[in-house]
Design a protein around this motif. Structure first.
Motif, PDB file in Angstrom:
ATOM      1  N   GLU A   9       0.837  -1.205   0.000  1.00 65.78           N
ATOM      2  CA  GLU A   9       0.000   0.000   0.000  1.00 65.78           C
ATOM      3  C   GLU A   9       0.867   1.248   0.000  1.00 65.78           C
ATOM      4  O   GLU A   9       0.581   2.222  -0.698  1.00 65.78           O
ATOM      5  N   GLU A  10       1.950   1.219   0.775  1.00 69.05           N
ATOM      6  CA  GLU A  10       2.868   2.363   0.802  1.00 69.05           C
ATOM      7  C   GLU A  10       3.531   2.551  -0.560  1.00 69.05           C
ATOM      8  O   GLU A  10       3.616   3.671  -1.076  1.00 69.05           O
ATOM      9  N   SER A  12       2.464   1.563  -3.475  1.00 77.17           N
ATOM     10  CA  SER A  12       1.506   1.891  -4.541  1.00 77.17           C
ATOM     11  C   SER A  12       1.225   3.389  -4.622  1.00 77.17           C
ATOM     12  O   SER A  12       0.805   3.896  -5.655  1.00 77.17           O
ATOM     13  N   ARG A  13       1.481   4.097  -3.525  1.00 78.71           N
ATOM     14  CA  ARG A  13       1.218   5.551  -3.512  1.00 78.71           C
ATOM     15  C   ARG A  13       2.396   6.358  -4.036  1.00 78.71           C
ATOM     16  O   ARG A  13       2.298   7.574  -4.202  1.00 78.71           O
ATOM     17  N   GLN A  14       3.520   5.697  -4.277  1.00 77.22           N
ATOM     18  CA  GLN A  14       4.707   6.399  -4.758  1.00 77.22           C
ATOM     19  C   GLN A  14       4.710   6.442  -6.287  1.00 77.22           C
ATOM     20  O   GLN A  14       4.607   5.404  -6.933  1.00 77.22           O
ATOM     21  N   ALA A  53      -4.163  -2.360  -5.280  1.00 78.17           N
ATOM     22  CA  ALA A  53      -3.087  -1.366  -5.296  1.00 78.17           C
ATOM     23  C   ALA A  53      -2.243  -1.498  -6.564  1.00 78.17           C
ATOM     24  O   ALA A  53      -1.821  -0.500  -7.152  1.00 78.17           O
ATOM     25  N   LYS A  57      -1.863   1.304  -9.451  1.00 81.79           N
ATOM     26  CA  LYS A  57      -0.539   1.812  -9.811  1.00 81.79           C
ATOM     27  C   LYS A  57      -0.289   1.658 -11.308  1.00 81.79           C
ATOM     28  O   LYS A  57       0.217   2.574 -11.969  1.00 81.79           O
TER      29      LYS A  57
END
Length: 319
Positions: A9-10, A12-14, A53, A57
């Motif tokens: 999850e972390e 996928s936000r980058q 996720a 992405k």
């Protein structure tokens, strides 16, 4: 959510700032989740995953890197009803060709339809290598709960992709290994410190701090347990030695008598009988004149030797 899920999850936000990094990450996802489906009249590129996720992405990277607008289709897994399958399809031949050329992708001759890097041009820079590993982990990786153990892995469908990924990971001085699991090849890392390095490589900084905190607590607990076990063993050893000394001294007193011993041995024997729990140092301090630990130990060994001789004369039986 599992630790592995939180890491994904972390990640996928980058979204990397540089286009070449976005391309490297997208290439890794397509190598893991992508497949070319060819029909008599047309073909399509299908990206399929059970992880929302990853789908999110992939959709974002396609949009930001190639300005490709597509849709995410969601359906239930035919075998596992509660599991959703996310699918992205690209049907325009020109868009597919652009993606393949830019990402250096070709269809895999071993596993027809799946994708593999034709060369390593897309991961020439370190930042692109980081992005590629991040994409590969997102698409087909997992990490165990660090409270239970240390294990990091990325599953590849064939040996060639596993070797490509291993080479990229090892460029960061991480000793990644490959093991075959049924039809898949798994690139894995098992040592805790190296898994921390992998999280740093993928820039999962929040997960890295969580893992480091868990490692510190585990190491502290292990250190305390080792010390307690060591102290317990020493105490048991001391108690057992004291019990043996008492038995030896009682036999010497019964068979010979303390009055037949020289003054030094008699003093130690009497003090040990009077203070069975005292340490060698404490016994030495009680003697007059005082004697060190080695001196007390030497006298007790003499008493034990005398007791052993008496037992041999008695045929090993205590009377």
């Amino acid at each position: 959510m599992s630790f592995s899920g939180m890491v994904k999850e972390e990640l996928s936000r980058q979204i990397g700032l540089a286009r070449h990094c976005k391309m490297a990450e997208l290439a890794a996802i397509l190598c893991s989740c992508g497949k070319m489906e060819c029909f008599s009249r047309d073909s399509k590129l299908k990206i399929q995953t059970e992880n929302e996720a990853v789908a999110r992405k992939c959709f974002t990277l396609l949009q930001k890197t190639f300005n490709i607008e597509t849709k995410i289709f969601v359906r239930e897994n035919s075998h596992l009803k509660r599991v959703k399958v996310y699918t992205i399809e690209i049907t325009d031949p020109e868009e597919i060709q652009v993606i393949f050329q830019a990402l250096r992708l070709v269809t895999n001759s071993i596993d027809q339809g799946t994708l593999v890097l034709s060369d390593m041009l897309v991961v020439q820079q370190n930042c692109c290598k980081r992005a590629f590993i991040r994409g590969a982990f997102l698409a087909s990786g997992s990490i165990s709960d660090p409270e239970k153990g240390y294990h990091f892995e990325i599953v590849c469908s064939d040996a060639k992709r596993a070797e490509q990924l291993q080479t990229i990971i090892r460029s960061f001085s991480v000793d990644a290994k490959i093991v075959q699991r049924k039809k898949s090849h798994v690139v894995y890392v098992k040592e805790g410190a190296q898994i921390v390095d992998m999280l740093a490589v993928m820039e999962a900084n929040v997960a890295l701090m969580d893992l480091e905190n868990i490692r510190i607590l585990k190491e502290m607990r292990n250190s305390v347990n080792r010390k307690v076990n060591c102290e317990t063993a020493n105490i048991n050893k001391t108690v057992n030695a004291a019990v043996k000394q008492m038995e030896d001294i009682k036999l010497v007193r019964q068979k010979i008598g303390f009055e037949q011993l020289n003054e030094g041995l008699a003093q130690v024997a009497e003090l040990r009988m009077q203070y069975p729990e005292a340490t060698l140092k404490e016994l030495g301090m009680m003697l007059s004149p005082q004697v060190g630990k080695s001196g007390v130990n030497h006298r007790l060994r003499k008493l034990s030797a005398m007791a052993d001789e008496l037992r041999e004369k008695q045929g090993g039986e205590l009377l």
